[in-house]
Design an enzyme around this catalytic site. Structure first.
Site, PDB file in Angstrom:
ATOM      1  N   ARG A 169       2.897  19.073  10.307  1.00 24.99           N
ATOM      2  CA  ARG A 169       2.361  18.505  11.456  1.00 24.99           C
ATOM      3  C   ARG A 169       3.032  18.415  12.525  1.00 24.99           C
ATOM      4  NH1 ARG A 169       3.608  15.828   6.674  1.00 24.99           N
ATOM      5  NH2 ARG A 169       1.760  14.213   5.751  1.00 24.99           N
ATOM      6  N   HIS A 286      -3.926  17.822  14.739  1.00 28.87           N
ATOM      7  CA  HIS A 286      -4.058  17.864  13.560  1.00 28.87           C
ATOM      8  C   HIS A 286      -5.120  18.288  12.885  1.00 28.87           C
ATOM      9  CE1 HIS A 286      -2.670  15.223  10.275  1.00 28.87           C
ATOM     10  NE2 HIS A 286      -4.017  14.836  10.324  1.00 28.87           N
ATOM     11  N   ARG A 289      -4.352  21.406   9.885  1.00 31.61           N
ATOM     12  CA  ARG A 289      -4.245  20.745   9.221  1.00 31.61           C
ATOM     13  C   ARG A 289      -5.855  20.197   8.583  1.00 31.61           C
ATOM     14  NH1 ARG A 289       0.205  18.123   7.156  1.00 31.61           N
ATOM     15  NH2 ARG A 289      -1.077  15.935   6.312  1.00 31.61           N
ATOM     16  N   TRP A 312       0.328  15.954   1.713  1.00 32.78           N
ATOM     17  CA  TRP A 312       0.605  14.265   1.078  1.00 32.78           C
ATOM     18  C   TRP A 312       0.275  13.294   0.049  1.00 32.78           C
ATOM     19  CZ3 TRP A 312      -3.305  18.588   3.630  1.00 32.78           C
ATOM     20  CH2 TRP A 312      -3.736  17.847   4.642  1.00 32.78           C
ATOM     21  N   TYR A 321     -11.095  14.374   4.497  1.00 33.37           N
ATOM     22  CA  TYR A 321     -10.749  15.630   4.907  1.00 33.37           C
ATOM     23  C   TYR A 321     -12.135  16.567   4.168  1.00 33.37           C
ATOM     24  CZ  TYR A 321      -7.053  13.864   7.056  1.00 33.37           C
ATOM     25  OH  TYR A 321      -5.671  13.443   8.106  1.00 33.37           O
TER      26      TYR A 321
END
Length: 343
Positions: A169, A286, A289, A312, A321
């Site tokens: 992140r 983001h 990722r 995660w 995602y």
């Protein structure tokens, strides 16, 4: 409520001194939470308190009927289901930490959330998702920027290599210092990350970079003159005189890191995509990722492997995602195309 770092202006507890004491303890121990989580809690509570005051409701402890009406208020104002869920989870968190019954445990609230989710699905709402920054995008930028003599460009390229390769992140990347860099026997860079949002352990998290990404990061370190500053943050600001602004006290800000992604989007002359939930029209913090997760899924890596790389904790997050990619691997699609199991 005195000296509660933002909560004192939001909560009126009358004579409930025991709850007041527990909330003071919560503020005292706020370091137990990720910075973003704490800031989100304060932000949400400020919004909820303003609504309660305007509507003549009791903000805390909150009644289930008031929370039901607050959920209806958010839905009527066009908030996404994900945002409504964040608000309810923050309300639940505050009540849990104060050791009082949360209104979210009520069947009234559960039905309200179920109705909200169902209404959103019927209306065609889909979960907002950052525009993915894919491996091919990284390589395109690499070809465009690698020979630049501008320190900001070399920094941006190194940052994007690290962001994509590690799935860290933005806040986690910003905390990395020069002293956290190591080298594998073959010369590749190893990054020792102290902790992540979801991984808190003594040994921290270790990330290895590819040869190419190691070269790009090394170029940035050399051009910025960071090698002699072990306590400096790995990524820092740059000056218009084409020099790095070495910093040992403040990490690169979120807006500065977001700008790296938007500058990359502009450099490849990409057209803004249709606004995703009125937020995502180009790459954001983001994006790396999301893009890395999608690329790994497309290459056949398992959800468990993707979760490990991105630290995660919920497979549902990753599935959100990669859902479009996974849909192309469905058993029925395989059967319809080949008439038998192919793998």
């Amino acid at each position: 409520m005195e000296n509660l770092s933002g909560l004192n202006s939001l909560i009126a507890l009358d004579a409930q001194d025991d709850i007041s004491a527990r909330l003071r303890e919560l503020v005292r121990d706020k370091g137990a939470f990720a910075t973003n989580t704490w800031e989100q809690l304060i932000s949400v509570m400020r919004i909820v308190a303003a609504w309660a005051k305007k509507e003549g409701r009791i903000f805390f402890p909150m009644k289930s009927t008031d929370l039901r009406d607050y959920i209806s208020h958010m839905e009527a104002n066009g908030m996404a289901v994900s945002t409504i869920q964040v608000h309810t989870s923050m309300i639940a968190m505050l009540h849990r930490e104060a050791q009082v019954v949360s209104p979210t445990s009520s069947s009234t609230v559960r039905r309200a959330m179920r109705l909200t989710r169902r209404s959103a699905l019927v209306a065609g709402e889909r979960t907002g998702q950052a525009v993915p920054f894919r491996r091919d995008d990284l390589f395109s930028l690499d070809a465009l920027w690698v020979a630049s003599d501008r320190v900001a460009i070399i920094r941006n390229l190194a940052f994007l290599h690290v962001a994509y390769s590690t799935l860290l992140r933005m806040s986690e990347i910003s905390r990395i210092r020069v002293r956290d860099i190591g080298r594998a026997p073959d010369g590749r860079i190893i990054l020792n990350v102290g902790y992540t949002k979801t991984v808190l352990k003594a040994g921290g998290v270790t990330k290895s970079l590819s040869f190419q990404s190691s070269e790009r990061l090394t170029s940035w370190i050399n051009m910025a003159g960071l090698a002699d500053h072990p306590d400096a943050f790995l990524f820092c600001g740059t000056h218009r005189t084409n020099k790095a602004i070495i910093n040992t006290t403040k990490p690169l800000t979120a807006p500065s890191m977001e700008k790296i992604f938007s500058d990359a989007w502009a450099a490849l002359e990409k057209n803004d995509v249709k606004a995703n939930k009125d937020r995502y029209t180009c790459w954001t913090g983001h994006s790396a990722r999301v893009g890395a997760a999608q690329d790994m899924a497309a290459a056949g890596y398992s959800v468990a492997q993707i979760m490990q790389e991105g630290t995660w904790t919920k497979p549902e997050t990753v599935m959100g995602y990669i859902r479009h990619i996974e849909a192309q691997k469905g058993a029925m699609l395989d059967f319809m195309e080949h008439g038998k199991k192919t793998n």
